[in-house]
Design a protein around this motif. Structure first.
Motif, PDB file in Angstrom:
ATOM      1  N   SER A  41      35.143  15.969 -88.846  1.00  0.00           N
ATOM      2  CA  SER A  41      36.184  14.868 -89.174  1.00  0.00           C
ATOM      3  C   SER A  41      35.286  13.510 -89.093  1.00  0.00           C
ATOM      4  CB  SER A  41      37.277  14.938 -88.246  1.00  0.00           C
ATOM      5  OG  SER A  41      36.804  14.491 -86.828  1.00  0.00           O
ATOM      6  N   TYR A  69      37.403  23.288 -78.727  1.00  0.00           N
ATOM      7  CA  TYR A  69      38.457  23.165 -78.938  1.00  0.00           C
ATOM      8  C   TYR A  69      39.606  23.678 -78.397  1.00  0.00           C
ATOM      9  CZ  TYR A  69      36.049  22.330 -83.558  1.00  0.00           C
ATOM     10  OH  TYR A  69      35.011  21.626 -84.248  1.00  0.00           O
ATOM     11  N   GLU A  76      49.306  20.242 -81.696  1.00  0.00           N
ATOM     12  CA  GLU A  76      48.053  19.427 -81.887  1.00  0.00           C
ATOM     13  C   GLU A  76      46.825  20.249 -81.443  1.00  0.00           C
ATOM     14  OE1 GLU A  76      50.526  19.059 -79.345  1.00  0.00           O
ATOM     15  OE2 GLU A  76      49.725  19.470 -77.327  1.00  0.00           O
ATOM     16  N   TYR A 107      44.054  15.836 -82.805  1.00  0.00           N
ATOM     17  CA  TYR A 107      44.583  15.921 -84.037  1.00  0.00           C
ATOM     18  C   TYR A 107      45.967  16.208 -84.220  1.00  0.00           C
ATOM     19  CZ  TYR A 107      44.389  16.870 -89.087  1.00  0.00           C
ATOM     20  OH  TYR A 107      44.881  16.772 -90.460  1.00  0.00           O
ATOM     21  N   ARG A 108      46.653  15.219 -84.655  1.00  0.00           N
ATOM     22  CA  ARG A 108      48.291  15.719 -84.720  1.00  0.00           C
ATOM     23  C   ARG A 108      48.763  14.931 -85.986  1.00  0.00           C
ATOM     24  NH1 ARG A 108      51.314  14.048 -79.365  1.00  0.00           N
ATOM     25  NH2 ARG A 108      50.291  12.293 -79.881  1.00  0.00           N
ATOM     26  N   GLN A 112      43.328  11.894 -86.309  1.00  0.00           N
ATOM     27  CA  GLN A 112      42.502  12.070 -85.272  1.00  0.00           C
ATOM     28  C   GLN A 112      42.210  10.863 -84.606  1.00  0.00           C
ATOM     29  OE1 GLN A 112      38.931  14.215 -85.903  1.00  0.00           O
ATOM     30  NE2 GLN A 112      39.334  15.537 -84.087  1.00  0.00           N
TER      31      GLN A 112
END
Length: 157
Positions: A41, A69, A76, A107-108, A112
């Motif tokens: 990202s 992660y 999220e 990230y939601r 991000q």
């Protein structure tokens, strides 16, 4: 016949264990390919650019696990960047005597953003009682320097 089967099972078990061990031992620094980089990202690429600048704009190398992660309970996704797993070319990690930079992004809803940053020795993300948390280890081998930060919906506190 049964001895043959037992011998075959021992051989298969041994080869499987060796494969797992060799996979875990792949802790060396390797260059981050342009394909891998382009799949990250924009926020993560920006964090890696910071490492690249710290390396004198030379290429960076990474170990497995430089990104970790955690899926949160309401959808999220948290991404931790572990700068202790990033190096400059063939040199050691990008760290200081007070630890290494660690950054956490969430990230939601299609966005991000960074939600925590610290120069510490290690962080671990987990879900505690249904809530995302970060365990911060701020001292090298001194386990007295430890704190847990809890996700409040917008930051870790």
């Amino acid at each position: 016949m049964s001895r043959f089967v037992i011998a075959l099972l021992i051989c298969l078990t041994t080869s499987g264990a060796m494969a797992r061990a060799s996979g875990q031992a792949q802790g060396r620094l390797v260059p981050l390919s342009s394909g891998q980089y382009s799949r990250l990202s924009p926020a993560i690429r920006s964090a890696l650019e910071l490492a690249k600048r710290a390396c004198g704009d030379e290429y960076i190398t990474v170990r497995n696990g430089f990104l970790r992660y955690l899926q949160g309970p309401v959808g999220e996704e948290f991404t931790a960047v572990h700068f202790d797993q990033i190096g400059c070319g063939n040199r050691a990690e990008v760290c200081t005597s007070s630890g290494c930079l660690h950054r956490v992004f969430v990230y939601r809803a299609g966005l991000q953003r960074e939600v925590w940053r610290g120069n510490v020795f290690e962080i671990d993300m987990s879900i505690v009682s249904g809530v995302p948390s970060i365990e911060v280890h701020c001292g090298g081998y001194d386990h007295s320097c430890y704190r847990r930060l809890i996700w409040n919906g917008s930051r870790f506190r």
